[in-house]
Each structure stands twice: as C-alpha cells, then as structure tokens.
Design a protein around this motif. Sequence first.
Motif, PDB file in Angstrom:
ATOM      1  N   ASN A   1      50.913   0.863  -4.920  1.00 28.23           N
ATOM      2  CA  ASN A   1      50.002   1.186  -6.027  1.00 28.23           C
ATOM      3  C   ASN A   1      49.427   2.599  -5.850  1.00 28.23           C
ATOM      4  O   ASN A   1      49.262   3.079  -4.757  1.00 28.23           O
ATOM      5  CB  ASN A   1      48.850   0.191  -6.075  1.00 28.23           C
TER       6      ASN A   1
ATOM      7  N   ASN B   1      51.449  -1.736  -1.015  1.00 25.87           N
ATOM      8  CA  ASN B   1      52.029  -2.421  -2.181  1.00 25.87           C
ATOM      9  C   ASN B   1      52.609  -1.453  -3.197  1.00 25.87           C
ATOM     10  O   ASN B   1      53.104  -1.868  -4.243  1.00 25.87           O
ATOM     11  CB  ASN B   1      50.963  -3.297  -2.857  1.00 25.87           C
TER      12      ASN B   1
ATOM     13  N   ASP C   1      46.665  -1.367  -0.959  1.00 27.06           N
ATOM     14  CA  ASP C   1      47.237  -0.895  -2.229  1.00 27.06           C
ATOM     15  C   ASP C   1      48.390   0.076  -1.991  1.00 27.06           C
ATOM     16  O   ASP C   1      49.404   0.049  -2.704  1.00 27.06           O
ATOM     17  CB  ASP C   1      46.154  -0.211  -3.081  1.00 27.06           C
TER      18      ASP C   1
END
Length: 822
Positions: A822, A820, A817
């Motif tokens: 996030n 990415n 995450d």
Amino acid sequence: MERELNNVLPIMDVEHDCIISKQGDITIVFKAVLPEIFTLSDQEYEAFHQSWIKAIKMLPKFCVFHKQDWFLQSTYKADFSNDDNSFLSRSSERFFNERPFLDHSCYIILTKKPVGRKNSSSLFSTLIRRSIAPEETLITQILQDFLDSVGQFKRIMEDSGFIKLDRLSDDELRSQSRKIGFIEKYCFLSEKEESFIFKDIKFNDGLQVGDRHCQLFTLGDAADLPGLCGSRINFDRYSTDKTKFSIGFASTLGQLLSCNHIYNQYLFIEDAQKTIQKLESKRLRLQSLSAYSRENMIARDAVNDFLNEAITQQRLPVKAHFNVLAWTDDKEELKEIKNKVSSALAQMDAAAKQETVGAPQIYWAGIPGNAADFPMNDTFDTFSEQAVCFLNMETGYRSSLSPTGIRLGDRLTGKPVHVDISDEPIKRGICTNRNKFILGPSGSGKSFFTNHMVRSYYEQGTHIVLVDVGHSYKGLCDMVDGYYFTYDEKNPIRFNPFYIGEGDNLDTEKKESIKTLLLALWKKDDETFNRSEYVALSNALQLYYEKLETDQKLFPCFNSFYDFLKDDFVTILQGDKVKEKDFDVNNFLYVLRPYYKGGEFDYLLNATENLNLLKERFIVFELDNIKDHPILFPVVTIIIMEVFISKMRKLKGIRKMILIEEAWKAIAREGMAEYIKYLFKTVRKFYGEAIVVTQEVEDIISSPVVKQAIINNSDCKILLDQSKYQNKFDLIQELLGLTEKEKALVLSVNKANDPNKKYKEVFISLGGMLSKVYRTEVSLEEYLTYTTEESEKVKVNAYAAKFGGDIKKGIAALAQDMRNGN
C-alpha cells in the motif's frame, strides 16, 4: 543384499578419548575453530600455511591426517522468549527469523596405523571383506608416542594464533541414549546432535543415506589438479584496480559453496625413505622405456624433478586426496549441486571427477577412525607444501558472547551476528580505549549505522548524549522518549543549568560549570576576568542556593537568580563595600539582561521541562539552526560540555557515550578544541566512550583536532563506502594508520552486495589488529525509525498522528502497509 551396519562397521570401540578400529588403528579427533572468512591478509594466509606444514611434519610415519569440514544449510532461529526486548528488537528478530546460512564445523582426525598394516584399495576395503581382525595388538608405548606427536601438532597449530583445537572426549565420540555421537553423525549425515534416527545406507543406485541423495566429487588424480596452487587466491568480487582481495585457495569448496556438503581432506604420511626408493625405481624403468615413447620421457623427467625437489629442499612426500560429499533431500536438485561443485572446482582451476563406482569405499573411509582404510589407488603423490594448499582455512562469522554490542550481519548471507566493539577488545588487549571514529560520505549509510549502534547501546543501559546537525536522530529519540533539544522560532531551544535534579547535588563541579557559563555570557572571548569578579560570582551562587533551600516556592532558573542578584546581592555588595572595579554588578546585570524575562533570549536558561539531564539516558542536541549564531551556539556548547562531564563523573559503573556528528567542526571553531581533546583522552577512565562522525576526507586533513586528538585516541575506526575516494585513498590510509589488509577490506565495501536485499556494508577496525566488514541490515520498522529521507519521515509522522502521536504504533502500521504494497 542387505547387511547389518554393526557387522561391517570398522570401529571396535571408543576409549581413553580415542577411536580404536578393528584393524588396530588409533584415532584422535579435534574440533577446530578456524579464522573467519574475509579476515586474513596475504601474509597471514602464508603464515597459516607454514604452520600447517610444520605441524604435519611432527606427525609420525604411517599416520593419516584427515580434516573434515561440515557445511550444513541452516536457518537463524529467532528468540521471542525475552519479554524485555524492545519494539525494535522484536522487529529485528522477526526480520531475521529463518534467514538461511551455512553452519560450519571443522574436525581434524589423526589416525596412527599399526606397522605392517596393508594399505587399502577399492578392491581391498573393510566394507567388502567378510572378516575383520586386528593384525597387531595395541601396545601402550605406541599409543604414548602417538599422543606425544599429536600434542606437538596441537601446540604448533595453536601457537600460530590462527586456530584453536579442542579434543573430543569419549562422550562426544560415541552416541548416548538421547544424543548422537560424532561417528554416527557421519554415518547417517545427521546434523542435529539431539535427534537420532536410524537410516538405511544404499550404494546400488548412487550413494543414498536415508532420504538424502548424495554425490561425491574427488580430487584424487594428479591429472585433475590445477597447474598452480598457493596459500591464497584473488577473490575478484571484492578486488579493485588498486587492491587484490585474498581468500583461501580452497575457500570455493568451503564457505562459498552454498549446499549441504562435507569437504574431506586426507594426507597420508608414509615412510618417506621407502617412498623415494620406489620413485627411484620408477624413474629407472621410465628411463629404459623413454626411447620408445615421448610420454615415458616426460613422465621420467617429472619423476626426476620430484625426486630432486624432495632431496634438495628436504620436502616431505605424502599421498593426498580431497573430496566433496554433497547431498540433498530432493533428487531433482542433484543436477544443480553438480553444477555448483563443478563451478567451485573450476574456480580453483581443477577438474571435477564425479565418483560412482568408487564412491562407497571413499564414503566408508570417511568414517572417523577409518581413514587408514582409504583406497590408496584414489590418491596422488605430492609434497606437504602443495597438499596443504587444498585445506579449507576459514569458517563463517562468529557471534561474541559479550552482553554488550550491536547486531550486524554476516557478509556472505546476512546471518545476524553479535559484535562487541567496546568491552571485549579491551579485555583481549586489542584496544586501550572505547572511542570511535566514523568516516562515511553522504549516502554511504553512515546515519543508519550510527542510529543502529546508538539504539543498541541505549537498550543495554548506556547514557547517551548526541550532538547533531541535520535531525538524523529525531526518530530514534521519539521512539525511546528521550530529550530532544532543537531550535525553531515557535519552539526555541531551552535549558536550565540552575536546576539540580534528583540524585544530583551542588558540588564544586556544578558551581564551576555555572560560573563558566555566566562568565562566557558576560565577557567576550578576548576579555579576561579578574580574581575578584570570580570570587563575587562564587559568593553569589552560594548565597542563591542557600536562599533556595529556605524558600521552597522559589524555582531555580536564571530569572530567579537574576532577581536575587539585583534585589539581594546588590545590597550585600554595598554592605561589604565592594568597589565597582572589583566587581561591576550593574554592568553584569546589564549584559545579562537579554537572558532575563522579557529579554531577547529569555527562553534560553529558564526551561521548566526536560530538566533532569543527569538521569535522562538519551539526550539529543540538534544544532543545525544555531551553529552560526554568535550568542546561542557558545552557550549551548558549554551546556553540552557540562551535561556530559557531569554524567561522566557522577554516574559510577554506568556506560556513558557522547556522539558528536558533523557539529564537531563548529564546536572546534568556537574554541572547544581543547574540550574535545580532553574528552578523548580521559573518557575511558570513567567507563565512557567518545565518538566523532564525519563525512569528508578534507575535514580530517584540515583539522589538527581531529588529526591529533581524535584519531590518535580512537582505537575503533569505522569506515563506510569509500569507493569515491579510492584514487586518493592512500592519504586516508596514512592518516588513519590502516594496513594494506585493511585498505583491501575498506575498498571492498559494497562491491558485491546481494541485489535482492537492502543493506549497506561497514568496515570496523579494532586497534589495527582485528578488521572485518559486516552488513548493516535492519528490519523495516528499524529502517523507518532511522531514515533521514524527508518523504519517509513525513509518512512516519502522519501515521504516528493517527495513533495520537504514538510513534511505535505509527511505524508498526506503516510497515505493515508497506509490506502489503500500500
């Protein structure tokens, strides 16, 4: 006009591990292993420099010394084939996969020219001659004399301790059916020995080898040279107000020049007497012309000074030439390469000359075995002392072949290197013990380094006992599913010293440790126990364990031992008519009542889980909440001592490690100083290592335990960023016994880190003889395991909770995450 390479190649044959040219030149090639960059001191550079001078003086007349340093852009190739790799090891391999670095190979090529061989020039090269015929037949004695000189050269260089030379054999010099040889490797600029692709060599539109566009930059004219040269120069990036950081004079053309290139260094050793005679004639001509031109007068004085120095100081006059052959597959990058090489030469205070017309002849002379065909009009007269300054002295960091160690990073590029700071230094005689002392202020990356080191040793089969304050190792302990002993109100710290695990037995040492614990609980520090009390406790323990053997339902713990004392042992004492003054059992039971069921500390010695401490390989004792507790802390320290000494003595042939974080201050205060002294002095005999970690310089000064026992018995000293102490570093230097070289290295830590990468540097000194600075750079998964930031630890725990408490899956998901965004 196209020509077949076979028709113009100046090499006739390779035999007896020598290259024979068509002109009768004999060449011997050595592969050299140089010192690693950033590891030599001012004095070591000077000593290395003097070794080169002495060795070159051993070479005979009409000899060419050619040093060829290859620097090839490579990438780290990860190894995913090992199924035994842990989750974190695989993460590290993925993280470093394709990491670019410069791969360095160094060759020393020594060529003996036949007597009477004509010197080559740009207009007289084998490349542009139509027929090539050797002028002198090889004579066995000439070869033998040359081999003797080369042997002396090799001996002098290797005796310096800085370099290792391995002579290349016939098979390495010439090509095999599936393997490219050294000669063809240069001709085609092929870095991969296993693949052999024939390439066209073109000179009509710049120098081009296959799809590689080359540029040649030379130092062949005295006018382009720096005004001053030496064995070393200051490297400003790592220097401070207090220290000057040294690198080799020509390092900017070597490891610090980040492109594909070959750095060629030539020294031509002619007949010194004839050279001086020629210069005398030149001086006389300039003398007669000096009245007509000031330039002639200056030139006359320069020649006169050269001759005076040659005669008075017994200097060896040589002709020298240095060049950088750089290349790229992308023609658009040629301008950038030119800027890089020009900048590198400018840092040496030299002017860059890009060869165009003379490039083919100079490239051609670089063929191993063809140095005698070098165009002499591109050389300059100098002495060997000055010429040697331009030799590349260093290589990149090398990995240890030892199976033990940790993964750290090359300081320049971060390329992963395997470093053994335990076994290899002992085998090499650098260290006498494996103990380590780690000093690093808060925020310097100390916890990261220690987590990384401990994880590496754990995965190599080491039994590890950690004593911590601050929960630095909670993530790693959860990751390896170790035992984590800590105290909080809901889940207080629990032990069971009475439990004997599988593979353990009730030996004298086990009984002594339990008696020590019981006496510590019973008596105050200032109270003594008499002989009869000690004997009574010994008898009680013996009888208690005998009862355990007969009653299998009875669980060994303090509760059952207490029951045995008040129910069985009291009766035995009465039967033996033991007087109260010899052993007051009622007092004993009363004082130890708080540790029995229902008492205030009934949890402490009655654990029913995490019992097999001898076999458990990763144990953390977290003392933050109890370090000031008058009852719990002394008990826990005794148990820690017993656990590690038991491992030390009973686990034969298995590495043991005890790492004491800031808790050593509390331990030393509680009268455990003698234990720490004992540990540091004896652990080496049991294949173990003791490590102490501290933050403050004042801790070292104020504690005689650290000052005497720990520092004196720790041959490996690890320091992290000390920049905040640089104005009072002399005190640390004196206490730790660091040399001036090590001081410069320590104060260079984190001085010029790559802003695009997240890492901290660490200084490691082994026995005061081998010192280096490495990167501690880890994958995101490792970072999340080691982190001590509260917000990040909360995230890790939250993600782990999503996967039913599986920390590996949680960290893998969180890392993905984060990548990415996030």
